[in-house]
Design a protein around this motif. Structure first.
Motif, PDB file in Angstrom:
ATOM      1  N   ALA A  82       0.839  -1.197   0.000  1.00 10.14           N
ATOM      2  CA  ALA A  82       0.000   0.000   0.000  1.00 10.14           C
ATOM      3  C   ALA A  82       0.871   1.242   0.000  1.00 10.14           C
ATOM      4  N   ALA A  83       0.756   2.051  -1.033  1.00 13.20           N
ATOM      5  CA  ALA A  83       1.549   3.277  -1.141  1.00 13.20           C
ATOM      6  C   ALA A  83       0.914   4.389  -0.320  1.00 13.20           C
ATOM      7  N   LYS A  84       1.702   5.405  -0.043  1.00 11.53           N
ATOM      8  CA  LYS A  84       1.195   6.564   0.656  1.00 11.53           C
ATOM      9  C   LYS A  84       0.198   7.327  -0.227  1.00 11.53           C
ATOM     10  N   ILE A  85      -0.717   8.029   0.415  1.00  9.40           N
ATOM     11  CA  ILE A  85      -1.799   8.715  -0.292  1.00  9.40           C
ATOM     12  C   ILE A  85      -1.806  10.186   0.105  1.00  9.40           C
ATOM     13  N   ALA A  86      -1.980  11.051  -0.893  1.00 12.42           N
ATOM     14  CA  ALA A  86      -2.201  12.477  -0.626  1.00 12.42           C
ATOM     15  C   ALA A  86      -3.699  12.683  -0.468  1.00 12.42           C
ATOM     16  N   LEU A  87      -4.165  12.857   0.760  1.00 13.64           N
ATOM     17  CA  LEU A  87      -5.585  12.963   1.078  1.00 13.64           C
ATOM     18  C   LEU A  87      -5.987  14.424   1.194  1.00 13.64           C
ATOM     19  N   LYS A  88      -6.879  14.856   0.299  1.00 16.60           N
ATOM     20  CA  LYS A  88      -7.324  16.251   0.292  1.00 16.60           C
ATOM     21  C   LYS A  88      -8.483  16.435   1.266  1.00 16.60           C
ATOM     22  N   THR A  89      -8.534  17.592   1.893  1.00 18.39           N
ATOM     23  CA  THR A  89      -9.694  17.994   2.686  1.00 18.39           C
ATOM     24  C   THR A  89     -10.131  19.377   2.224  1.00 18.39           C
ATOM     25  N   ASP A  90     -11.334  19.761   2.575  1.00 19.73           N
ATOM     26  CA  ASP A  90     -11.822  21.091   2.224  1.00 19.73           C
ATOM     27  C   ASP A  90     -12.815  21.542   3.275  1.00 19.73           C
ATOM     28  N   GLN A  91     -13.525  22.604   2.986  1.00 16.96           N
ATOM     29  CA  GLN A  91     -14.446  23.182   3.966  1.00 16.96           C
ATOM     30  C   GLN A  91     -15.614  22.257   4.284  1.00 16.96           C
ATOM     31  N   TYR A  92     -15.840  21.234   3.443  1.00 20.34           N
ATOM     32  CA  TYR A  92     -16.969  20.334   3.657  1.00 20.34           C
ATOM     33  C   TYR A  92     -16.574  19.067   4.410  1.00 20.34           C
ATOM     34  N   THR A  93     -15.293  18.860   4.649  1.00 20.35           N
ATOM     35  CA  THR A  93     -14.841  17.680   5.371  1.00 20.35           C
ATOM     36  C   THR A  93     -15.234  17.796   6.840  1.00 20.35           C
ATOM     37  N   ARG A  94     -15.823  16.712   7.373  1.00 21.62           N
ATOM     38  CA  ARG A  94     -16.226  16.716   8.772  1.00 21.62           C
ATOM     39  C   ARG A  94     -15.155  15.986   9.598  1.00 21.62           C
ATOM     40  N   PHE A  95     -14.611  16.663  10.609  1.00 25.82           N
ATOM     41  CA  PHE A  95     -13.608  16.084  11.500  1.00 25.82           C
ATOM     42  C   PHE A  95     -14.259  15.751  12.844  1.00 25.82           C
ATOM     43  N   ARG A  96     -13.871  14.602  13.414  1.00 28.43           N
ATOM     44  CA  ARG A  96     -14.340  14.222  14.743  1.00 28.43           C
ATOM     45  C   ARG A  96     -13.141  13.757  15.576  1.00 28.43           C
ATOM     46  N   LYS A  97     -13.090  14.208  16.814  1.00 31.50           N
ATOM     47  CA  LYS A  97     -12.042  13.766  17.732  1.00 31.50           C
ATOM     48  C   LYS A  97     -12.687  13.534  19.086  1.00 31.50           C
ATOM     49  N   GLY A  98     -12.473  12.334  19.645  1.00 34.80           N
ATOM     50  CA  GLY A  98     -13.206  11.986  20.852  1.00 34.80           C
ATOM     51  C   GLY A  98     -14.678  11.911  20.532  1.00 34.80           C
ATOM     52  N   ASN A  99     -15.472  12.702  21.233  1.00 35.96           N
ATOM     53  CA  ASN A  99     -16.913  12.715  20.975  1.00 35.96           C
ATOM     54  C   ASN A  99     -17.382  14.088  20.520  1.00 35.96           C
ATOM     55  N   ALA A 100     -16.448  14.862  19.911  1.00 35.17           N
ATOM     56  CA  ALA A 100     -16.793  16.237  19.531  1.00 35.17           C
ATOM     57  C   ALA A 100     -16.295  16.539  18.122  1.00 35.17           C
ATOM     58  N   ASP A 101     -16.865  17.585  17.534  1.00 35.21           N
ATOM     59  CA  ASP A 101     -16.376  18.046  16.244  1.00 35.21           C
ATOM     60  C   ASP A 101     -14.960  18.596  16.392  1.00 35.21           C
TER      61      ASP A 101
END
Length: 806
Positions: A260-279
C-alpha cells in the motif's frame, strides 16, 4: 363452494358483512386486516366487488350477509346468504383510495368483524386447521454472484430503498433498488441507507433483476467499513496546511499495509472532522495520528468527506452508529423472512449484514432469544411487511407470540443473519407465508406503533409502487409483465395507470404543439411522439399547453402504444416541478457547495394529521445532489437571486435538464419558498385559463341522440376546471367548433344551448377526463359538418371571443 367471478353487492345497507378465508389447502384461516379492509370498503360503501377468475393458489373468501338481530347466529349458518369471491394470496401494497383515517377503519372493521365475534369457530380452532407449510428455501444471493463496483452516492429514496450511484472512472450512473434482504454497512457496522451522507464513497454489490440487468443492490460498504474489515487504518505522515492535504500511510496493525503506497488525502471546507466525541478541525490533526476515513466522489480524487482522529473517536462513532440503528429497528421491528410455517409457529431467518452484526444489535438491545425460548418469553408482536420492509398498521396488525427456538445456522448469502428464529403467534395472518417478509418486535416491552408517518404503507402519504395485479387486466409499469399493454380504443379515453411512464427531456416541438421529439433518459435514444386530442400537459405546477414547457426540460411522459405497438402516443407530459408538487414533495436545502456546483437537498413531505388528529412532520423521504451552473436561474418571489443567497433550510422546487447514463440532471430553474412555489403555479393556472378562452376547451363527442350532444370535456386539472366556465353553464349559450385529431378547426364555432351535466361514471380517473360530462341541445338546426360520435370539438363559453373558421 363455487369460485366463479361474480359482482357482489349488499342488498341492504342494514346488513353487515363478515369474512373468513380458506387457504390453498382448503383449511379455514383468518384473513389479514388488509383483506378485511378491502372487502369492507367495497361492501359497506355499496360498491360492486369484482374479482377475476380464481387461479391456482388464490384464497376463496366466504362473504356472509348478517341480517340485523342475528348477532348470535352461526357465522356459517346455511340460512344466511354466502357468496364466494377470489382474493390473491397477498394484497401487498396499499389500497389506491383516498386517505383513510383510523375512525373510518374502525367503522369498516366493526362491520367486517361482527360475524367473527359471533362465530362458534374460535381463532384457535381455525388455526388448528391450518396445514403445516413445507419449507421454501429462499435463495439468498452469494457474495460471488454480486458484481462489486466502487462509487459514490448521489441520490437516495430511503422509503422505497432506491439509490443513484456514480461509478468511479467511467462516471456511469447506476439506478439501483434494495431487495428486502439488502444491507448497508457504515463504519463497519450495520445501518440503513438514510445513515449514508450524500457523496459518500464505497463499494456497491450489484445483483441482476429478473431481466438480468444489474439493478438490485445486495449490499453497500462505505470506505470506513472496507478498511475496518481489512483491519486497516491510516497514519498521518505529513501535513500540508496551505493545501489542506495530509500524506497518509495505510497501516495494518503496527506495520504499513503490504503493497500500500502513501496517499495524498485532500480535505476542504466540507470535510467533517471528529475527535473523541466532539467536532474537530484540520488543525487538530497531528503527524502520527491514526485516522478512520470516508471519501467523497471518485476515489481517485482522494477527497475526505469524514475523518475520525484516533481510536477513541472511531470507537465512539461505531457505538453511536449501533445505537442509532437499534433505535431505528425498535420503532419498526427486526426484519426477517418467513422460512416455514409449522402449525402456529413462524420459522424465520432474520436479515442482517452478518451474524456478528445481528448478535451485536441483540446484545445492545439485551435480547436473549436462546434463554427466552426456554422460558417461553413473549414478544411485543410480529407484523406483515412488504419487500421494501414497510409495514401496514402494526398496532392493529400485530400478532402477539412467544419465543420458541433460536439456533445458529450457516450464513450462506447476502443479508442472511446466520440464525433461525422460531416464534409462535396466536393467529396466522394471510401474510404469514413462506417467502414473505415480517418485522418482529423482539422484546415484550418494545412499544408497537405505526411506522414514522409517511413511511408506512397504510397511511397513504408516500405511495408504494406495489399494487394489486388483479386490479389491472393489462400490463402496467408495476405488474402483469405476462399481459399485453392497454390498447387505445376509438371514442374512449384510456384508463388511469394504463400508460407506460418514462423520464426524458423535451428536445423538439412542432409548430402545432401536438408532436415533437424527446430523449429517453433510460436508453439515451431520441424518439418521436404525438399528443392525442385527450393529451394534456403540465408546466410549473399548472395545466399548460405543451409549448409552455421549455425545450431541454426533464419531463415525465405517459405513453400509450400506436397502431404499430411503439410507445409514441403521449397522453400526459409533466415537467419535473409539477411531478414533485403533485407528489407533495419539496426539497429542503442541506448544503450549498457553490465551488463544486452542487446543492444538497432532502426531499420532504408537508405536515399531516396522524390517526390521532395530531399534526406531525413526516420524515424525509430521501436526498439528492442537484448540479447547478451559471445558467441556473434562482427565483425568490418575483426576484432573481444569486446562488449565494440560498441558505440551508430553504425550501424549493426545481426544473432540470434531462440526464444521461453519465451525467446528472442539471437544474435550469430553482423557485425558493412555499409562497414562490404557490404563486408560480397560480400564474400558470391563470395563463392556461386565458389560453383556453382563446383556443376553446377540447371535448370528446361521446353520443348524439337526436338534437342532444353528450361530450366529455378534456382537462387535466379537475380542481381548476370547476371554475373554468363559471361552473356548469346553465341557461347560457355556448359555442362548439368541430376540430380534427390535431385539434385544428374544421369550421366556424356554432351556438348551442346547455342542457345538462351527466354523472361521470366510467371515465373517472381516465387520462384527460375533466370530470364534466356535458349535454348540449342543438335545437332544430342541422348538425354542424363533421360533428359525429367519437369526434372532437372545442367549447367556447358565452361571452368568449370566437375564432374564425380556419
Amino acid at each position: 363452494m363455487s369460485t366463479d367471478s361474480k359482482a357482489i353487492k349488499p342488498q341492504s345497507t342494514q346488513r353487515a358483512w363478515s369474512v373468513v378465508a380458506r387457504n390453498a389447502s382448503g383449511a379455514l384461516c383468518l384473513p389479514s386486516r388488509r383483506d378485511v379492509m378491502e372487502i369492507a370498503r367495497h361492501f359497506s360503501a355499496g360498491y360492486d366487488a369484482w374479482m377475476p377468475s380464481v387461479p391456482e393458489g388464490r384464497l376463496n373468501v366466504l362473504v356472509s350477509v348478517v341480517p340485523p338481530g342475528n348477532a348470535s347466529s352461526s357465522f356459517l349458518d346455511p340460512a344466511l346468504k354466502c357468496r364466494a369471491i377470489s382474493m390473491p394470496p397477498r394484497w401487498g401494497g396499499e389500497l389506491r383510495v383516498p386517505q383513510v383515517r383510523r375512525s373510518v377503519f374502525l367503522i369498516c372493521a366493526l362491520c367486517a368483524l361482527c360475524g367473527l365475534i359471533s362465530a362458534p369457530l374460535s381463532a384457535a380452532n381455525i388455526n388448528d386447521d391450518v396445514a403445516k407449510y413445507a419449507n421454501a428455501p429462499r435463495p439468498f444471493p452469494t457474495w460471488e454472484s454480486a458484481k462489486p463496483i466502487n462509487g459514490a452516492l448521489v441520490e437516495v429514496d430511503v422509503i422505497h430503498r432506491t439509490a443513484i450511484v456514480r461509478e468511479d472512472g467511467s462516471g456511469k450512473l447506476h439506478v439501483v433498488a434494495m431487495p428486502a434482504n439488502g444491507v448497508v454497512c457504515r463504519l463497519g457496522v450495520e445501518g440503513d441507507l438514510r445513515d449514508v451522507p450524500l457523496g459518500t464513497h464505497g463499494r456497491w454489490y450489484l445483483l441482476p433483476d429478473k431481466r438480468g440487468a444489474l439493478t438490485q443492490l445486495g449490499a453497500f460498504h462505505d470506505d470506513a467499513t472496507l478498511s475496518a474489515r481489512d483491519n486497516v487504518r491510516f497514519r498521518v505522515d505529513a501535513i500540508a496546511a496551505a493545501s489542506s492535504t495530509f500524506t497518509i500511510q495505510p497501516m495494518k496493525g503496527d506495520q504499513p499495509a503490504a503493497g500500500a503506497a502513501k496517499i495524498a488525502l485532500k480535505t476542504d471546507q466540507y470535510t467533517r472532522f471528529r475527535k473523541g466525541n466532539a467536532d474537530a478541525k484540520f488543525a487538530d490533526v497531528a503527524v502520527g495520528d491514526l485516522l478512520t476515513l470516508n471519501r467523497s466522489g471518485d476515489s481517485a480524487a482522494h477527497r475526505a468527506s469524514e475523518l475520525w482522529i484516533g481510536a477513541d473517536a472511531q470507537t465512539r462513532a461505531v457505538e453511536g452508529q449501533l445505537k442509532a440503528h437499534l433505535e431505528f429497528l425498535k420503532v419498526r421491528g427486526l426484519p426477517a423472512w418467513v422460512e416455514a410455517i409449522d402449525g402456529k409457529n413462524l420459522v424465520l431467518t432474520p436479515f442482517a449484514a452478518s451474524p456478528a452484526d445481528l448478535l451485536a444489535i441483540m446484545k445492545l438491545a439485551d435480547i436473549k432469544p436462546e434463554e427466552w425460548a426456554k422460558g417461553g418469553r413473549g414478544t411485543a408482536g410480529t407484523v406483515v411487511a412488504n419487500q421494501e420492509l414497510r409495514s401496514y398498521n402494526p398496532p392493529v396488525d400485530r400478532e402477539w407470540g412467544r419465543w420458541v427456538d433460536w439456533q445458529p445456522v450457516e450464513s450462506h448469502g447476502i443479508g442472511h443473519g446466520g440464525h433461525r428464529w422460531t416464534v409462535t403467534v396466536n393467529h396466522l395472518l394471510e401474510g404469514f407465508r413462506p417467502g414473505e417478509v415480517v418485522r418482529v418486535f423482539a422484546r415484550d416491552n418494545w412499544k408497537v406503533e405505526d411506522m414514522p408517518f409517511g413511511e408506512g404503507i397504510y397511511d397513504h402519504v408516500w405511495e408504494s409502487p406495489e399494487i394489486d395485479p388483479g386490479a389491472y387486466p393489462y400490463r402496467t409499469d408495476f405488474c402483469n409483465d405476462h399481459l399485453p399493454w392497454y390498447r387505445l380504443q376509438p371514442g374512449k379515453l384510456p384508463a388511469g395507470e394504463s400508460a407506460h411512464q418514462r423520464w426524458g427531456d423535451l428536445i423538439e416541438l412542432a409548430a402545432d404543439g401536438r408532436s415533437g421529439r424527446f430523449r429517453d433518459e433510460l436508453t439515451g435514444k431520441t424518439n418521436s411522439f404525438t399528443v392525442p386530442p385527450w393529451g394534456t400537459a403540465w408546466s410549473q405546477g399548472g395545466e399548460a399547453l405543451l409549448s409552455d414547457i421549455a425545450l431541454g426540460t426533464r419531463c415525465r411522459f405517459a405513453f400509450h402504444q400506436d397502431a404499430g405497438g411503439a410507445f409514441t402516443v403521449a397522453s400526459q407530459v409533466r415537467d419535473e416541478f409539477t411531478v414533485q408538487q403533485q407528489r407533495r414533495l419539496t426539497a429542503r436545502v442541506i448544503a450549498v457547495r457553490a465551488d463544486r456546483g452542487e446543492i444538497h437537498v432532502a426531499w420532504q413531505l408537508p405536515k399531516e394529521q396522524n390517526y390521532d388528529g395530531d399534526s406531525v412532520t413526516p420524515p424525509d423521504t430521501g436526498s439528492a445532489i442537484l448540479p447547478v451552473d451559471a445558467d441556473t436561474k434562482l427565483w425568490h418571489g418575483e426576484q432573481s437571486v444569486a446562488l449565494a443567497d440560498l441558505k440551508p433550510g430553504d425550501v424549493l422546487l426545481m426544473n432540470r435538464t434531462g440526464g444521461t447514463s453519465t451525467t446528472l440532471q442539471r437544474c435550469t430553474g430553482l423557485w425558493i419558498g412555499d409562497d414562490t412555489i404557490k404563486a408560480l403555479a397560480e400564474r400558470q393556472r391563470q395563463k392556461h385559463e386565458q389560453d383556453m378562452r382563446r383556443l376553446g376547451i377540447p371535448a370528446l363527442v361521446e353520443k348524439i341522440d337526436g338534437r342532444l350532444i353528450t361530450m366529455m370535456v378534456i382537462g387535466a386539472d379537475r380542481g381548476a376546471f370547476k371554475g373554468r366556465l363559471g361552473g356548469d353553464p346553465w341557461g347560457k349559450q355556448v359555442h362548439l367548433q368541430v376540430v380534427d385529431e390535431r385539434l385544428k378547426p374544421r369550421g366556424a364555432p356554432v351556438p348551442m344551448g346547455f342542457n345538462n351535466n351527466v354523472p361521470e361514471g366510467q371515465t373517472y380517473g381516465c387520462y384527460g377526463a375533466s370530470g364534466r360530462h356535458w349535454m348540449f341541445d342543438n335545437g332544430d338546426k342541422p348538425m354542424p359538418d363533421g360533428l359525429v360520435a367519437g369526434g372532437w370539438i372545442r367549447v367556447f363559453n358565452h361571452g368568449w371571443a370566437l375564432p374564425s373558421a380556419q
